[in-house]
Scaffold this motif. Structure first.
Motif, short mmCIF file in Angstrom:
data_model
loop_
_atom_site.label_atom_id
_atom_site.label_comp_id
_atom_site.label_asym_id
_atom_site.label_seq_id
_atom_site.Cartn_x
_atom_site.Cartn_y
_atom_site.Cartn_z
N THR A 25 0.81 -1.22 0.00
CA THR A 25 0.00 0.00 0.00
C THR A 25 0.84 1.27 0.00
O THR A 25 0.31 2.37 0.15
CB THR A 25 -0.92 0.02 1.23
N GLY A 26 2.14 1.13 -0.17
CA GLY A 26 3.05 2.26 -0.05
C GLY A 26 2.72 3.46 -0.90
O GLY A 26 2.90 4.60 -0.47
N ASP A 27 2.22 3.27 -2.13
CA ASP A 27 1.94 4.41 -3.01
C ASP A 27 0.46 4.78 -3.03
O ASP A 27 0.04 5.60 -3.83
CB ASP A 27 2.44 4.12 -4.42
N MET A 28 -0.33 4.20 -2.14
CA MET A 28 -1.77 4.49 -2.10
C MET A 28 -2.04 5.62 -1.10
O MET A 28 -1.34 5.76 -0.10
CB MET A 28 -2.55 3.24 -1.70
N ASN A 29 -3.05 6.42 -1.39
CA ASN A 29 -3.45 7.51 -0.50
C ASN A 29 -4.49 7.02 0.48
O ASN A 29 -5.46 6.36 0.09
CB ASN A 29 -4.02 8.68 -1.30
N GLY A 30 -4.29 7.32 1.75
CA GLY A 30 -5.24 6.94 2.77
C GLY A 30 -4.53 6.72 4.10
O GLY A 30 -3.31 6.82 4.20
N ASP A 31 -5.32 6.43 5.10
CA ASP A 31 -4.83 6.23 6.46
C ASP A 31 -4.72 4.75 6.78
O ASP A 31 -5.18 3.89 6.02
CB ASP A 31 -5.78 6.88 7.46
N ARG A 52 1.97 7.54 7.51
CA ARG A 52 0.58 7.93 7.30
C ARG A 52 -0.12 7.95 8.65
O ARG A 52 0.36 7.38 9.63
CB ARG A 52 -0.13 7.01 6.31
N ARG A 53 -1.26 8.60 8.70
CA ARG A 53 -2.04 8.66 9.94
C ARG A 53 -2.50 7.25 10.30
O ARG A 53 -2.91 6.47 9.44
CB ARG A 53 -3.26 9.57 9.73
N ILE A 54 -2.45 6.96 11.59
CA ILE A 54 -2.88 5.65 12.08
C ILE A 54 -4.01 5.86 13.09
O ILE A 54 -3.80 6.39 14.18
CB ILE A 54 -1.72 4.88 12.77
N TRP A 55 -5.21 5.45 12.69
CA TRP A 55 -6.35 5.45 13.60
C TRP A 55 -6.27 4.22 14.48
O TRP A 55 -5.79 3.17 14.04
CB TRP A 55 -7.66 5.40 12.80
N MET A 89 -16.95 10.07 9.73
CA MET A 89 -15.94 11.12 9.62
C MET A 89 -15.32 11.16 8.22
O MET A 89 -14.53 12.05 7.91
CB MET A 89 -14.84 10.90 10.67
N GLY A 90 -15.64 10.17 7.40
CA GLY A 90 -15.11 10.13 6.04
C GLY A 90 -13.70 9.58 5.93
O GLY A 90 -13.03 9.81 4.93
N ALA A 91 -13.27 8.85 6.93
CA ALA A 91 -11.92 8.26 6.88
C ALA A 91 -11.80 7.31 5.69
O ALA A 91 -12.74 6.61 5.35
CB ALA A 91 -11.61 7.54 8.18
N LYS A 92 -10.63 7.32 5.08
CA LYS A 92 -10.32 6.43 3.96
C LYS A 92 -9.14 5.57 4.38
O LYS A 92 -8.00 6.04 4.44
CB LYS A 92 -9.96 7.24 2.71
N ILE A 93 -9.42 4.32 4.69
CA ILE A 93 -8.40 3.41 5.22
C ILE A 93 -7.82 2.57 4.08
O ILE A 93 -8.55 1.90 3.35
CB ILE A 93 -8.98 2.51 6.33
N VAL A 94 -6.51 2.59 3.97
CA VAL A 94 -5.82 1.83 2.94
C VAL A 94 -5.18 0.56 3.51
O VAL A 94 -5.02 -0.43 2.80
CB VAL A 94 -4.76 2.72 2.24
N LEU A 95 -4.85 0.59 4.80
CA LEU A 95 -4.22 -0.57 5.46
C LEU A 95 -4.84 -0.72 6.83
O LEU A 95 -4.85 0.24 7.61
CB LEU A 95 -2.71 -0.35 5.59
N GLY A 126 -9.07 -1.68 -3.07
CA GLY A 126 -7.68 -2.08 -3.23
C GLY A 126 -6.88 -2.05 -1.94
O GLY A 126 -5.70 -2.40 -1.93
N GLY A 127 -7.51 -1.63 -0.84
CA GLY A 127 -6.83 -1.60 0.44
C GLY A 127 -6.49 -3.01 0.92
O GLY A 127 -6.99 -4.00 0.39
N VAL A 128 -5.65 -3.08 1.93
CA VAL A 128 -5.18 -4.36 2.46
C VAL A 128 -5.56 -4.48 3.94
O VAL A 128 -5.41 -3.52 4.70
CB VAL A 128 -3.65 -4.51 2.30
N ILE A 129 -6.04 -5.66 4.30
CA ILE A 129 -6.35 -5.96 5.69
C ILE A 129 -5.50 -7.14 6.12
O ILE A 129 -5.45 -8.17 5.44
CB ILE A 129 -7.84 -6.29 5.90
#
Length: 157
Positions: A25-31, A52-55, A89-95, A126-129
């Motif tokens: 996920t290195g080049d993806m935008n999101g938290d 990146r921000r970590i919730w 809150m509209g968070a966009k989680i990538v990882l 396309g995010g990763v869990i």
């Protein structure tokens, strides 16, 4: 296998899986999202490997003092309610890392399945869990080499 060996394999799989997910996920935008702070070891590792921000979501804040997340990034309460709040809150989680549990396998698997739709609502396509429990409704993918089947689970959204 001894319980100590089992724990070492689990922690090694967790670390390797998180590092693999960070690369994916290195080049993806999101938290990022850490579900289940506990002592804070995983959160601390995520801080080291991510820029990146970590919730963070957990029922209570009881981690090691060096691992306390910033108050604006910590959602304290029941998982489903906190995931709903994060989505609103509209968070966009990538990882995301899923590590909620009661310590009873059947109960843990049931909760992971129940929370899966709420997790899906905050993830970007396309995010990763990376998960210690099986989730539902996501595309299972092969994680890093060397992690035993069912030791850790890897998904794309």
């Amino acid at each position: 296998m001894s319980r100590l060996d089992s724990m070492m394999r689990r922690l090694s799989a967790q670390r390797d899986g998180l590092e693999w997910a960070a690369e994916q996920t290195g080049d993806m935008n999101g938290d990022a999202l850490d579900m289940g702070l506990g002592n804070g070891r995983t959160y601390d590792h995520l801080r080291e490997i991510l820029d990146r921000r970590i919730w963070v979501i957990d029922r209570v804040l009881q981690c090691h003092p060096s691992c306390v997340p910033p108050s604006q990034d910590f959602l304290e309460g029941e998982a489903e309610e906190m995931l709903q709040k994060l989505a609103a809150m509209g968070a966009k989680i990538v990882l995301a890392h899923y590590d909620f549990g009661f310590g009873v396998k059947e109960k843990d698997v049931e909760e992971a399945a129940r929370l899966s739709p709420a997790i899906a609502r905050v993830m970007i396509p396309g995010g990763v869990i990376v998960s210690g429990q099986p989730l539902v409704g996501f595309q299972a993918v092969e994680g890093p080499a060397g992690i035993a089947k069912d030791r850790y689970y890897f998904y794309r959204t």
